[in-house]
Motif scaffolding. Structure first.
Motif, PDB file in Angstrom:
ATOM      1  N   UNK A   1       4.368 -24.516   8.169  1.00 51.23           N
ATOM      2  CA  UNK A   1       5.193 -23.639   7.354  1.00 51.23           C
ATOM      3  C   UNK A   1       4.644 -22.232   7.453  1.00 51.23           C
ATOM      4  N   UNK A   2       5.106 -21.361   6.618  1.00 53.69           N
ATOM      5  CA  UNK A   2       4.640 -19.973   6.673  1.00 53.69           C
ATOM      6  C   UNK A   2       3.201 -19.820   6.210  1.00 53.69           C
ATOM      7  N   UNK A   3       2.690 -20.804   5.471  1.00 49.64           N
ATOM      8  CA  UNK A   3       1.336 -20.690   4.908  1.00 49.64           C
ATOM      9  C   UNK A   3       0.319 -21.525   5.668  1.00 49.64           C
ATOM     10  N   UNK A   4       0.629 -22.795   5.919  1.00 52.79           N
ATOM     11  CA  UNK A   4      -0.381 -23.670   6.519  1.00 52.79           C
ATOM     12  C   UNK A   4       0.181 -24.457   7.693  1.00 52.79           C
ATOM     13  N   UNK A   5      -0.754 -25.038   8.472  1.00 53.35           N
ATOM     14  CA  UNK A   5      -0.428 -25.867   9.632  1.00 53.35           C
ATOM     15  C   UNK A   5      -1.209 -27.167   9.508  1.00 53.35           C
TER      16      UNK A   5
ATOM     17  N   UNK B   1       7.080 -36.925   6.428  1.00 57.62           N
ATOM     18  CA  UNK B   1       7.290 -35.491   6.617  1.00 57.62           C
ATOM     19  C   UNK B   1       8.706 -35.069   6.248  1.00 57.62           C
ATOM     20  N   UNK B   2       9.594 -36.036   6.051  1.00 58.62           N
ATOM     21  CA  UNK B   2      10.954 -35.699   5.654  1.00 58.62           C
ATOM     22  C   UNK B   2      11.002 -35.101   4.260  1.00 58.62           C
ATOM     23  N   UNK B   3      10.041 -35.451   3.457  1.00 56.64           N
ATOM     24  CA  UNK B   3      10.020 -34.988   2.065  1.00 56.64           C
ATOM     25  C   UNK B   3       9.395 -33.600   1.922  1.00 56.64           C
ATOM     26  N   UNK B   4       8.800 -33.093   3.002  1.00 57.77           N
ATOM     27  CA  UNK B   4       8.115 -31.797   2.930  1.00 57.77           C
ATOM     28  C   UNK B   4       9.062 -30.661   3.283  1.00 57.77           C
ATOM     29  N   UNK B   5       8.824 -29.531   2.690  1.00 59.97           N
ATOM     30  CA  UNK B   5       9.603 -28.327   2.992  1.00 59.97           C
ATOM     31  C   UNK B   5       8.889 -27.565   4.113  1.00 59.97           C
ATOM     32  N   UNK B   6       8.959 -28.118   5.320  1.00 60.98           N
ATOM     33  CA  UNK B   6       8.261 -27.538   6.472  1.00 60.98           C
ATOM     34  C   UNK B   6       8.995 -27.937   7.743  1.00 60.98           C
ATOM     35  N   UNK B   7       8.527 -27.397   8.881  1.00 59.26           N
ATOM     36  CA  UNK B   7       9.070 -27.756  10.189  1.00 59.26           C
ATOM     37  C   UNK B   7       8.095 -28.737  10.846  1.00 59.26           C
ATOM     38  N   UNK B   8       8.615 -29.848  11.318  1.00 59.13           N
ATOM     39  CA  UNK B   8       7.786 -30.872  11.952  1.00 59.13           C
ATOM     40  C   UNK B   8       8.202 -31.019  13.401  1.00 59.13           C
TER      41      UNK B   8
ATOM     42  N   UNK C   1      -0.691 -22.476  15.760  1.00 56.93           N
ATOM     43  CA  UNK C   1      -1.947 -22.589  15.017  1.00 56.93           C
ATOM     44  C   UNK C   1      -2.445 -21.242  14.513  1.00 56.93           C
ATOM     45  N   UNK C   2      -2.316 -20.225  15.330  1.00 58.17           N
ATOM     46  CA  UNK C   2      -2.959 -18.944  15.023  1.00 58.17           C
ATOM     47  C   UNK C   2      -2.003 -17.886  14.473  1.00 58.17           C
ATOM     48  N   UNK C   3      -0.712 -18.035  14.742  1.00 59.80           N
ATOM     49  CA  UNK C   3       0.237 -16.992  14.361  1.00 59.80           C
ATOM     50  C   UNK C   3       0.689 -17.141  12.915  1.00 59.80           C
ATOM     51  N   UNK C   4       0.988 -16.009  12.320  1.00 53.00           N
ATOM     52  CA  UNK C   4       1.606 -16.017  10.985  1.00 53.00           C
ATOM     53  C   UNK C   4       2.931 -15.257  11.031  1.00 53.00           C
ATOM     54  N   UNK C   5       3.449 -15.078  12.237  1.00 50.70           N
ATOM     55  CA  UNK C   5       4.650 -14.267  12.416  1.00 50.70           C
ATOM     56  C   UNK C   5       5.911 -15.086  12.474  1.00 50.70           C
TER      57      UNK C   5
ATOM     58  N   UNK D   1       7.642 -18.531  10.373  1.00 51.36           N
ATOM     59  CA  UNK D   1       8.540 -18.206   9.264  1.00 51.36           C
ATOM     60  C   UNK D   1       9.983 -18.616   9.526  1.00 51.36           C
ATOM     61  N   UNK D   2      10.362 -18.779  10.802  1.00 57.97           N
ATOM     62  CA  UNK D   2      11.732 -19.175  11.118  1.00 57.97           C
ATOM     63  C   UNK D   2      11.837 -20.687  11.245  1.00 57.97           C
ATOM     64  N   UNK D   3      13.065 -21.174  11.471  1.00 55.79           N
ATOM     65  CA  UNK D   3      13.315 -22.605  11.390  1.00 55.79           C
ATOM     66  C   UNK D   3      13.202 -23.348  12.712  1.00 55.79           C
TER      67      UNK D   3
END
Length: 359
Positions: free
Chosen positions: A38-42, A56-63, A163-167, A171-173
């Motif tokens: 996600x935008x905060x963690x990996x 992972x379906x229950x998480x608000x993140x990209x898998x 892993x390293x980017x926060x851009x 942040x996108x889907x």
């Protein structure tokens, strides 16, 4: 690559949607790797079974789930079951001789294309050999699946970015992740074409210096590989065009510009392949001309020698006749004079040939 279609006979007589692996590469073990971000963690959890993916379906993140090795049909079948994927799509994933294409479904998108890489055997033998790998992509709202034929490090740079980017990528889907995956696959073709360009330069140097039968074999080998490359890369233009025309909810407005960038790369690759095809046709013509010129040089030397010895043979033939009355045969200086003629005549002829620039 033409021989690759021999395994499709396994499916003859089977009903549509029958799941059986058709391919030339059989990885014994299927490796499942997951990167959830996600935008905060990996997070990169260890996954052993398909059931482990359901949490992972229950998480608000990209898998992003990457499967490497398709021989274990049961894994693909379970993914289809839990994520409600059409059986014909699963069949296409396991049949690794698909034409690059883009298909839209209600809740997901299906993309398949060929990943091209320089074969390790070709690198070691200083030859140009290409490995062709089918890569299938399933795009959901918060999941992206990639199905690969073997284990390699094709997506390692992209994983490092996540892993390293926060851009943007964090942040996108899932549509942006799909773009990044396609970009990694397409850009690999530039590396391949650079290697082909180097190989063509080597062959061109051989043609200008000392062409041999091995040079012709190398040209023909490159032509066959280029036909296979063109067969794999040309449909990618249609694939990207279909994505750009799509109004599916999973492809956001913001990512269209990025897919256009991949489309531009595909066009450049297609144009390069066409130019290399023309170059190889030109090299083949140069080879034929070089061999012809080499033969002409040999024939020219032989003709010069024949031209020099024709008058000498004529003179020797005259004085070799068995007539009784030949006055020159009784002259005291006949033999030395004849040798002077034999020596002088070739010198005069060679001088004349050089003056005419025939030598």
């Amino acid at each position: 690559m033409i021989d690759a279609y021999r395994n499709t006979s396994k499916k003859v007589g089977m009903p549509p949607g029958s799941l059986i692996h058709v391919g030339d590469f059989n990885e014994e073990d299927t490796r499942i790797s997951v990167i959830d971000y996600g935008s905060i963690d990996v997070e990169e959890p260890s996954v052993e079974t398909v059931e482990d993916l359901l949490k992972f379906r229950e998480k608000d993140s990209i898998t992003w789930v990457c499967l490497e090795g398709l021989k274990n049909v049961e894994i693909t079948e379970l993914i289809g079951k839990y994520f409600d994927i059409h059986p014909l799509v699963l069949e296409d994933i396991l049949n690794t001789h698909q034409r690059p294409k883009f298909e839209e479904y209600d809740d997901y998108l299906y993309i398949v294309l060929k990943g091209l890489s320089l074969g390790e055997e070709g690198v070691e033998a200083d030859e140009f050999n290409v490995d062709y790998e089918q890569i299938s992509i399933l795009v959901f709202n918060d999941f992206v699946f990639t199905f690969k034929e073997w284990k390699d490090e094709l997506f390692l740079p992209l994983i490092q970015r996540i892993r390293t980017s926060t851009g943007r990528i964090r942040s996108l889907g899932s549509d942006y992740l799909t773009y990044a995956i396609l970009d990694s696959i397409v850009d690999q073709n530039f590396v391949l074409l650079d290697s082909m360009d180097e190989r063509i330069d080597v062959i061109e140097a051989e043609l200008l210096s000392d062409p041999t039968s091995n040079t012709l074999v190398s040209i023909q080998h490159l032509k066959r590989e280029l036909i296979n490359i063109r067969r794999s890369t040309s449909p990618q233009r249609e694939l990207l065009s279909a994505i750009l025309r799509s109004d599916h909810k999973l492809i956001g407005e913001k990512t269209h510009i990025y897919f256009r960038d991949v489309f531009d790369h595909v066009l450049r690759i297609s144009e390069s392949v066409d130019s290399y095809r023309d170059m190889l046709a030109g090299l083949l013509d140069i080879y034929v001309s070089s061999v012809s010129n080499k033969m002409n040089e040999v024939m020219k030397i032989l003709t010069v020698f024949a031209s020099i010895f024709i008058p000498l043979t004529f003179i020797a033939g005259i004085y070799g006749m068995n007539f009784e009355y030949m006055p020159e045969l009784r002259w005291k200086w006949s033999y030395p004079i004849l040798w002077v003629v034999f020596i002088t005549l070739p010198v005069v002829l060679v001088t004349y040939f050089k003056k005419k620039k025939w030598l």
